[in-house]
Design an enzyme around this catalytic site. Structure first.
Site, PDB file in Angstrom:
ATOM      1  N   ASP A  81       3.164   0.357  -0.965  1.00 62.94           N
ATOM      2  CA  ASP A  81       4.264   1.319  -0.908  1.00 62.94           C
ATOM      3  C   ASP A  81       4.300   2.198  -2.148  1.00 62.94           C
ATOM      4  OD1 ASP A  81       4.930  -1.117  -2.282  1.00 62.94           O
ATOM      5  OD2 ASP A  81       7.027  -0.491  -2.343  1.00 62.94           O
ATOM      6  N   ASP A 111      -0.320   4.457  -8.710  1.00 61.61           N
ATOM      7  CA  ASP A 111       0.652   3.382  -8.466  1.00 61.61           C
ATOM      8  C   ASP A 111       0.930   3.257  -6.965  1.00 61.61           C
ATOM      9  OD1 ASP A 111       2.509   1.387  -8.948  1.00 61.61           O
ATOM     10  OD2 ASP A 111       4.105   2.766  -9.516  1.00 61.61           O
ATOM     11  N   GLU A 143       7.016  -3.526  -2.827  1.00 59.69           N
ATOM     12  CA  GLU A 143       7.073  -3.871  -4.250  1.00 59.69           C
ATOM     13  C   GLU A 143       8.027  -2.960  -5.002  1.00 59.69           C
ATOM     14  OE1 GLU A 143       5.871  -3.680  -8.554  1.00 59.69           O
ATOM     15  OE2 GLU A 143       5.948  -2.081  -7.055  1.00 59.69           O
ATOM     16  N   GLU A 144       8.101  -1.693  -4.599  1.00 63.80           N
ATOM     17  CA  GLU A 144       8.895  -0.718  -5.336  1.00 63.80           C
ATOM     18  C   GLU A 144      10.397  -0.850  -5.072  1.00 63.80           C
ATOM     19  OE1 GLU A 144       7.729   0.831  -7.644  1.00 63.80           O
ATOM     20  OE2 GLU A 144       5.736   1.631  -7.280  1.00 63.80           O
ATOM     21  N   HIS A 355       5.700   7.000 -10.816  1.00 66.06           N
ATOM     22  CA  HIS A 355       7.086   7.380 -10.510  1.00 66.06           C
ATOM     23  C   HIS A 355       7.432   8.778 -11.011  1.00 66.06           C
ATOM     24  CE1 HIS A 355       8.455   2.859 -10.237  1.00 66.06           C
ATOM     25  NE2 HIS A 355       7.239   3.062  -9.729  1.00 66.06           N
TER      26      HIS A 355
END
Length: 386
Positions: A81, A111, A143-144, A355
């Site tokens: 994700d 990421d 995970e995020e 991010h």
């Protein structure tokens, strides 16, 4: 075996398959497209693939792809994700891989969808017909946001191996520890009334003042009691992130809420910290005549620690020629450790780009990461003695 796409082509396809996970429903997406791509490529290389929907989340999946057999071996792990994005701040389409200035731009490039492309490209160029111990590629969901993918694996105990590498972006530096994180809410309920007469109500904001004073004292105690020189910020931290209360200056505040986070060092228990905070509140309730509730905004993430003397840490220090270090951000590491694996965090790209708008992976990170992956597979899967 059938040919698989080039590294750049795999990375392009993974990034073109949106898989945002978010606590806000309008952003949240399935990761099925990414899992299907990985399953197809890995199956073509002889991996036995198990696609596992998450409990109570039928649109979210983990993938366990295994080559070889045995009770040891190596896991190469990543999450499928990404975080949401600010489209107006991107110079290119976030879902279209674009190369500029020796960098690969795209949402998830570092990421961490790019890691999967690097792993598969490395593996398909190796001779792996005589594995002594299994090679497992793990792809997780969410995970995020909630880390529900890794949590489900830990609860099910369905993954067996001796060593694990999580390819989060660390600029190729081995990471053996990080702090845990808790995100909590304290809600104080009093009684509203006309502000001209304090006796007509019971001010929740006044009570929250007492709560915050106690928490600040507790924070200082933690700082004085615990330290770990391996971390840049070498003590536990507590941050008051947001506070909301009341609705008008001439009304006694009837309700007030505080949200805060607490980041504990390895060796500290999140549950014990919650219990200590909970013990601070009844006396304030009694003194102020309010009701005070403590609750978690999200499930906590334990701290992560693998001893620096561990075989996989030493192997990665040798392969990267860098000493193992620590980071401030949280990962799935503690959940893999719970399953009995010696785990470290090491991956291509920088967390500074994660991010962020215009996320990228520098091209010069790819070859060194492939050398690390080859070295670990040779050490923990191809050699007879682990």
């Amino acid at each position: 075996m059938p040919a698989i796409p080039s590294l750049i082509s795999m990375m392009t396809q993974l990034i073109a398959s949106p898989s945002i996970s978010c606590s806000q429903a309008h952003w949240d997406q399935s990761n099925k497209g990414v899992i299907q791509l990985l399953e197809g490529w890995l199956s073509s290389q002889g991996f036995q693939c198990e696609v596992m929907p998450l409990p109570d989340q039928p649109t979210k999946f983990n993938l366990i792809a295994t080559l070889g057999s045995g009770d040891g071996g190596l896991v190469l792990s990543g999450h499928t994700d990404t975080v949401p994005y600010d489209e107006d701040r991107w110079k290119s389409n976030p879902f279209s891989l674009e190369e500029r200035d020796q960098k690969l731009y795209g949402l998830g490039s570092c990421d961490m969808k790019g890691f999967f492309a690097i792993v598969i490209d490395t593996v398909q160029k190796m001779q792996l017909s005589n594995l002594k111990q299994p090679l497992i590629i793990l792809a997780t969901a969410d995970e995020e946001s909630s880390m529900s993918g890794a949590r489900a694996l830990a609860e099910q105990g369905s993954l067996k191996a001796r060593y694990a590498l999580i390819g989060e972006p660390t600029s190729l530096t081995p990471i053996h520890a990080h702090k845990g994180i808790m995100m909590e809410r304290i809600k104080v309920t009093g009684q509203s009334g006309h502000s001209s007469n304090p006796a007509l109500g019971n001010n929740a904001m006044d009570a929250m003042h007492s709560v915050m004073s106690e928490l600040m004292t507790f924070r200082t105690q933690l700082k004085n009691q615990y330290s770990d020189a391996n971390f840049v910020i070498d003590y536990p931290t507590m941050n008051f992130g947001c506070i909301h209360g009341g609705d008008n200056p001439n009304r006694i505040c009837g309700r007030c809420e505080l949200e805060f986070d607490l980041r504990a060092l390895p060796g500290m228990s999140n549950q014990a910290l919650m219990a200590e905070i909970a013990q601070l509140l009844p006396s304030i309730e009694e003194k102020t005549g309010t009701t005070i509730q403590l609750s978690s905004l999200f499930p906590d993430i334990p701290s992560f620690y693998t001893p620096i003397e561990s075989d996989i840490i030493k192997a990665c220090e040798t392969l990267t020629k860098r000493k193992a270090s620590t980071v401030a951000f949280a990962t799935e590491g503690p959940f893999l450790n719970q399953m009995g694996m010696e785990t470290l965090i090491l991956g291509p790209g920088s967390i500074d780009q994660a991010h962020q708008p215009n996320e990228f992976m520098a091209l010069n990170q790819i070859q060194p990461m492939q050398e690390v992956i080859r070295g670990l597979i040779e050490r923990f899967c191809l050699q007879t003695n682990e």
